[in-house]
Design a protein around this motif. Structure first.
Motif, mmCIF file in Angstrom:
data_model
loop_
_atom_site.group_PDB
_atom_site.id
_atom_site.type_symbol
_atom_site.label_atom_id
_atom_site.label_comp_id
_atom_site.label_asym_id
_atom_site.label_seq_id
_atom_site.Cartn_x
_atom_site.Cartn_y
_atom_site.Cartn_z
ATOM 1 N N ASP A 1 -8.036 76.516 21.633
ATOM 2 C CA ASP A 1 -8.313 77.554 22.500
ATOM 3 C C ASP A 1 -7.216 77.597 23.753
ATOM 4 N N ILE A 2 -7.526 76.422 24.391
ATOM 5 C CA ILE A 2 -6.587 76.128 25.647
ATOM 6 C C ILE A 2 -5.228 75.915 25.027
ATOM 7 N N LYS A 3 -5.037 75.459 24.083
ATOM 8 C CA LYS A 3 -3.356 75.356 23.918
ATOM 9 C C LYS A 3 -2.886 76.690 23.453
ATOM 10 N N GLU A 4 -3.558 77.639 22.674
ATOM 11 C CA GLU A 4 -3.069 79.082 22.617
ATOM 12 C C GLU A 4 -3.076 79.877 23.718
ATOM 13 N N ALA A 5 -4.117 79.703 24.671
ATOM 14 C CA ALA A 5 -4.036 80.410 26.050
ATOM 15 C C ALA A 5 -2.589 79.978 26.750
ATOM 16 N N LEU A 6 -2.277 78.608 26.870
ATOM 17 C CA LEU A 6 -1.452 78.125 27.295
ATOM 18 C C LEU A 6 0.185 78.601 26.953
ATOM 19 N N LEU A 7 -0.032 78.681 25.657
ATOM 20 C CA LEU A 7 1.095 79.070 24.906
ATOM 21 C C LEU A 7 1.579 80.437 25.487
ATOM 22 N N HIS A 8 0.382 81.549 25.580
ATOM 23 C CA HIS A 8 0.740 82.840 26.193
ATOM 24 C C HIS A 8 1.269 82.836 27.313
ATOM 25 N N VAL A 9 0.653 81.648 28.388
ATOM 26 C CA VAL A 9 1.254 81.587 29.717
ATOM 27 C C VAL A 9 2.621 81.321 29.737
ATOM 28 N N ALA A 10 3.200 80.471 28.637
ATOM 29 C CA ALA A 10 4.459 80.200 28.653
ATOM 30 C C ALA A 10 5.638 81.360 28.330
ATOM 31 N N VAL A 11 4.949 82.331 27.664
ATOM 32 C CA VAL A 11 5.843 83.665 27.357
ATOM 33 C C VAL A 11 5.697 84.725 28.424
ATOM 34 N N ALA B 1 -3.923 70.063 31.682
ATOM 35 C CA ALA B 1 -5.016 70.088 30.524
ATOM 36 C C ALA B 1 -5.171 68.976 29.952
ATOM 37 N N LYS B 2 -3.938 68.252 29.370
ATOM 38 C CA LYS B 2 -3.928 67.216 28.411
ATOM 39 C C LYS B 2 -4.717 65.926 29.269
ATOM 40 N N GLU B 3 -4.264 65.888 30.728
ATOM 41 C CA GLU B 3 -5.280 64.834 31.411
ATOM 42 C C GLU B 3 -6.753 65.128 31.549
ATOM 43 N N GLU B 4 -7.087 66.335 31.506
ATOM 44 C CA GLU B 4 -8.445 66.534 31.658
ATOM 45 C C GLU B 4 -9.209 66.584 30.319
ATOM 46 N N LEU B 5 -8.421 67.027 29.346
ATOM 47 C CA LEU B 5 -9.061 66.759 27.920
ATOM 48 C C LEU B 5 -9.128 65.390 27.654
ATOM 49 N N ALA B 6 -8.174 64.540 27.830
ATOM 50 C CA ALA B 6 -8.231 62.917 27.561
ATOM 51 C C ALA B 6 -9.334 62.210 28.314
ATOM 52 N N LYS B 7 -9.755 63.032 29.380
ATOM 53 C CA LYS B 7 -10.937 62.096 30.185
ATOM 54 C C LYS B 7 -11.948 62.293 29.290
ATOM 55 N N ARG B 8 -12.148 63.421 28.398
ATOM 56 C CA ARG B 8 -13.556 63.625 27.580
ATOM 57 C C ARG B 8 -13.026 63.336 26.184
ATOM 58 N N VAL C 1 -8.575 80.055 32.428
ATOM 59 C CA VAL C 1 -7.597 78.910 32.223
ATOM 60 C C VAL C 1 -6.156 79.571 32.319
ATOM 61 N N ALA C 2 -5.704 80.742 31.582
ATOM 62 C CA ALA C 2 -4.358 81.200 31.436
ATOM 63 C C ALA C 2 -4.169 81.796 32.809
ATOM 64 N N LEU C 3 -5.025 82.784 33.310
ATOM 65 C CA LEU C 3 -4.466 83.264 34.834
ATOM 66 C C LEU C 3 -4.340 81.912 35.817
ATOM 67 N N LEU C 4 -5.226 80.895 35.840
ATOM 68 C CA LEU C 4 -5.020 80.089 36.771
ATOM 69 C C LEU C 4 -3.837 79.171 36.635
ATOM 70 N N ALA C 5 -3.304 79.130 35.164
ATOM 71 C CA ALA C 5 -2.075 78.268 34.981
ATOM 72 C C ALA C 5 -0.856 79.115 35.306
ATOM 73 N N ALA C 6 -1.117 80.421 35.205
ATOM 74 C CA ALA C 6 0.032 81.409 35.350
ATOM 75 C C ALA C 6 0.523 81.276 36.973
#
Length: 129
Positions: free
Chosen positions: A93-103, A117-124, A65-70
């Motif tokens: 976990d996703i949130k923490e990975a994406l915070l690393h992406v931000a930095v 991620a919000k869109e996909e998580l909202a679907k479930r 997730v982090a690599l694809l986001a980056a």
């Protein structure tokens, strides 16, 4: 020529992470043009890297997730966020990975990834965290 055992392991891992519906769809869309590519990713990505014992599927999922986001690979990011339902990676976990992406990869990359991620998580039913 395909390595049958690596392909079979890869297919089993791919199905356990992405789900039968996704893999069956990808298999159904396979043509002679991309048949070798599909075998390659099943053997290399799923049969070799994702099947290694060193990390759990949850940990591999968070890294992916982090690599694809980056890298801005939005479609693959969405697919792997959906796959977290199978890997044990939580919305936190996703949130923490994406915070690393931000930095480490930049706020614009993380901003886009958080939206996806919000869109996909909202679907479930899990995007409110």
């Amino acid at each position: 020529m395909a390595d049958t055992s690596r392909f079979e392991q890869g297919m089993a891992t791919r199905r356990s992470v992405l789900g039968d519906t996704y893999v069956d769809g990808a298999t159904a869309r396979k043509t002679p043009f991309d048949e070798d590519f599909q075998s390659f990713i099943t053997e290399a990505a799923w049969g070799t890297v994702w099947s290694r014992p060193g990390l759990s599927k949850r940990e591999r999922s968070m890294l992916t997730v982090a690599l694809l986001a980056a890298m801005g690979h939005d479609e693959e990011l969405a697919m792997h966020v959906r796959a977290t339902a199978n890997t044990g990676a939580t919305p936190d976990d996703i949130k923490e990975a994406l915070l690393h992406v931000a930095v480490y990869a930049g706020v614009p990359a993380a901003n886009r990834a958080f939206r996806i991620a919000k869109e996909e998580l909202a679907k479930r039913g899990g995007g409110d965290k």
